[in-house]
Design an enzyme around this catalytic site. Sequence first.
Site, short mmCIF file in Angstrom:
data_model
loop_
_atom_site.label_atom_id
_atom_site.label_comp_id
_atom_site.label_asym_id
_atom_site.label_seq_id
_atom_site.Cartn_x
_atom_site.Cartn_y
_atom_site.Cartn_z
N LYS A 126 -85.87 47.28 13.41
CA LYS A 126 -85.24 47.57 12.12
C LYS A 126 -86.04 46.87 11.03
O LYS A 126 -86.64 45.82 11.27
CB LYS A 126 -83.80 47.02 12.09
CG LYS A 126 -82.94 47.62 11.00
CD LYS A 126 -82.30 48.93 11.42
CE LYS A 126 -81.53 49.58 10.30
NZ LYS A 126 -80.76 50.74 10.75
N ASP B 249 -82.32 54.49 6.32
CA ASP B 249 -81.02 53.83 6.51
C ASP B 249 -80.43 53.71 5.10
O ASP B 249 -80.83 54.48 4.20
CB ASP B 249 -81.18 52.45 7.17
CG ASP B 249 -79.86 51.83 7.62
OD1 ASP B 249 -79.30 52.27 8.62
OD2 ASP B 249 -79.36 50.90 6.93
P1 NDP Z 1 -76.33 55.45 2.33
O1 NDP Z 1 -77.09 54.51 1.48
O2 NDP Z 1 -76.64 56.90 2.26
O3 NDP Z 1 -74.77 55.27 2.08
C1 NDP Z 1 -74.08 54.05 2.21
C2 NDP Z 1 -72.82 54.23 1.42
O4 NDP Z 1 -71.91 53.12 1.54
C3 NDP Z 1 -73.11 54.35 -0.06
O5 NDP Z 1 -72.24 55.29 -0.57
C4 NDP Z 1 -72.82 52.95 -0.58
O6 NDP Z 1 -72.58 52.87 -1.94
C5 NDP Z 1 -71.59 52.66 0.22
N1 NDP Z 1 -71.29 51.25 0.24
C6 NDP Z 1 -72.13 50.19 0.21
N2 NDP Z 1 -71.44 49.05 0.23
C7 NDP Z 1 -70.16 49.41 0.27
C8 NDP Z 1 -68.95 48.69 0.30
N3 NDP Z 1 -68.95 47.36 0.31
N4 NDP Z 1 -67.80 49.39 0.35
C9 NDP Z 1 -67.79 50.73 0.36
N5 NDP Z 1 -68.90 51.46 0.32
C10 NDP Z 1 -70.05 50.81 0.27
O7 NDP Z 1 -76.46 54.92 3.82
P2 NDP Z 1 -76.17 55.69 5.18
O8 NDP Z 1 -75.05 56.64 5.00
O9 NDP Z 1 -77.45 56.17 5.71
O10 NDP Z 1 -75.72 54.48 6.11
C11 NDP Z 1 -74.35 54.04 6.21
C12 NDP Z 1 -74.18 53.24 7.48
O11 NDP Z 1 -74.53 54.04 8.62
C13 NDP Z 1 -75.04 51.99 7.58
O12 NDP Z 1 -74.33 51.02 8.32
C14 NDP Z 1 -76.23 52.46 8.39
O13 NDP Z 1 -76.88 51.39 9.05
C15 NDP Z 1 -75.54 53.38 9.38
N6 NDP Z 1 -76.40 54.34 10.04
C16 NDP Z 1 -77.15 55.23 9.30
C17 NDP Z 1 -77.94 56.17 9.94
C18 NDP Z 1 -78.67 57.23 9.21
O14 NDP Z 1 -79.24 58.12 9.86
N7 NDP Z 1 -78.70 57.24 7.90
C19 NDP Z 1 -78.06 56.16 11.41
C20 NDP Z 1 -77.16 55.26 12.08
C21 NDP Z 1 -76.41 54.37 11.40
P3 NDP Z 1 -73.74 52.25 -2.89
O15 NDP Z 1 -74.91 53.15 -2.80
O16 NDP Z 1 -73.11 52.28 -4.22
O17 NDP Z 1 -74.04 50.87 -2.41
#
Ligand code: NDP
Length: 474
Positions: free
Chosen positions: A154, A194
Amino acid sequence: MLDIISKDVYSLEEENFLNNKIKIKALKEYGYADQIMHSLKAMVPWEREFLQAVNELLNSIAPVLKQDPLYENFQVLERLVIPERIISFRVVWTDDQNKIRVNNGYRVQFNSAIGPYKGGTRFHASVNLSSLKFLGFEQIFKNALTGLPMGGGKGGSDFSVTGKSRGEIMRFCHSYMTELFRYIGPDIDVPAGDIGVGAQEIGFLFGAYKRLSGRWNCSLTGKGLSWGGSQLRPEATGYGIVYFAENVLQTKNENLEGKKVAVSGFGNVAWGVVKKATELGARVVTLSGPDGFIHDPDGVSGEKIDFMKTMRFSGIDEVKQYSDQFGVEFIPNKRPWIIPCDIAFPCAIQNELDLDDAKALIRNGCKFVIEGANMPTTLDAVHLFHDAGIIFVPGKASNAGGVGASGLEIVQNKNGFSWDAQKVDDQLHRIMSDIHEICITAAEKYGRPDNYVVGANIGGFLKVAEAMIDHGAV
Ligand code: NDP
């Protein structure tokens, strides 16, 4: 054994570690796992998230360690909890005012026992070595569960894309890759996206990699469709989570049709979950951001799902925009877990669902909690779910579809072909069903039916440990 550096730190940590004395007690029954955990806590007491992830794994695999001394004889755990390599570097870039800006960049190459390192890249203000070590550690077992030859890694930076212009993001990505390019490659380490790293950032990173290395190869996944990307990669994590949920529901003779669903986040993973769950007949009633959550009783569907993408691509970090657009309730500074639902999918960030949230979900009749993010649920909340008979699925099993699809992108690039969306979707279905099967088989074998945490951890660990033992003392 790992050296215990400071007994004082160890004692203090034991007192306070995640306020979770029950788990510490449980580990004490298993000498080897217990010693490793205590040694690690003494070594890096400040790496809370990493310690939390290791603690969860060791608790799950303790019965395996007890049954077979092989793992202790080959010092598998001592090797497993220390990354093979950590690359740490300075990222210097200029903002739109021509001011020099500096961030920290990292890549944790954690374990390559079963294949080249593989794992995402996170650009977020909260990134530090502890969070990347926890994510890299989880990635080892997640990747093993997919059945594809991928080790765990990572990377990322404490750079936040929110509020940055396209030019600033591009200059940052190019600078980040100027250092990283020498450590990655299709047979070495293959980063992906991510949090904060989507198609745009992968494009910039790939452009810099290509120019610096003079090579066009699969050193990154999540690429655009016209330059080596795979169909369905953007959707794969979310779709995979929902496919896993279908498998889980089937074991209880249920399905998604008519289910009320609470989702957190509004990013890539949340978007894929909402899209597929809605398509399969569920009604998603919440989304969240760092500013609070929205409650949409009619369900997030149609143009509302497209709007989620618009919000992400515009760099908006407030889910409130959704309520302004569609006239639904916005609840500031709260999490969505107070809304009654049948299934909860936490899809935002680590430790976003704690004990109080778990109590609220149980009180309101939630029956299934399926993680979309990595480790969004605190350990005490997980215990409560188990005690209350709620089916709980850890992200390392349910969100493995993202890295699974990345693995399929590597296969396509290496062989010079491009599968259609149906073929990728079929493969994704198969990967998720296989992971589900591994989980329930391992959980049952070790006397913990329905415990997906135990099933996923044991299933992933056995594969990695076997390879480490086969390779000898490396
Ligand atoms: P994104 O950046 O696309 O989305 C993350 C989302 O969570 C954003 O909307 C962000 O808002 C929001 N967020 C951040 N902090 C908070 C909080 N404290 N409370 C509520 N919402 C919050 O990331 P992903 O969707 O790609 O990733 C989300 C999760 O999934 C992570 O844990 C990642 O490691 C995991 N994951 C992702 C994969 C992928 O293919 N993308 C694969 C496997 C796991 P803001 O932008 O305003 O911070």
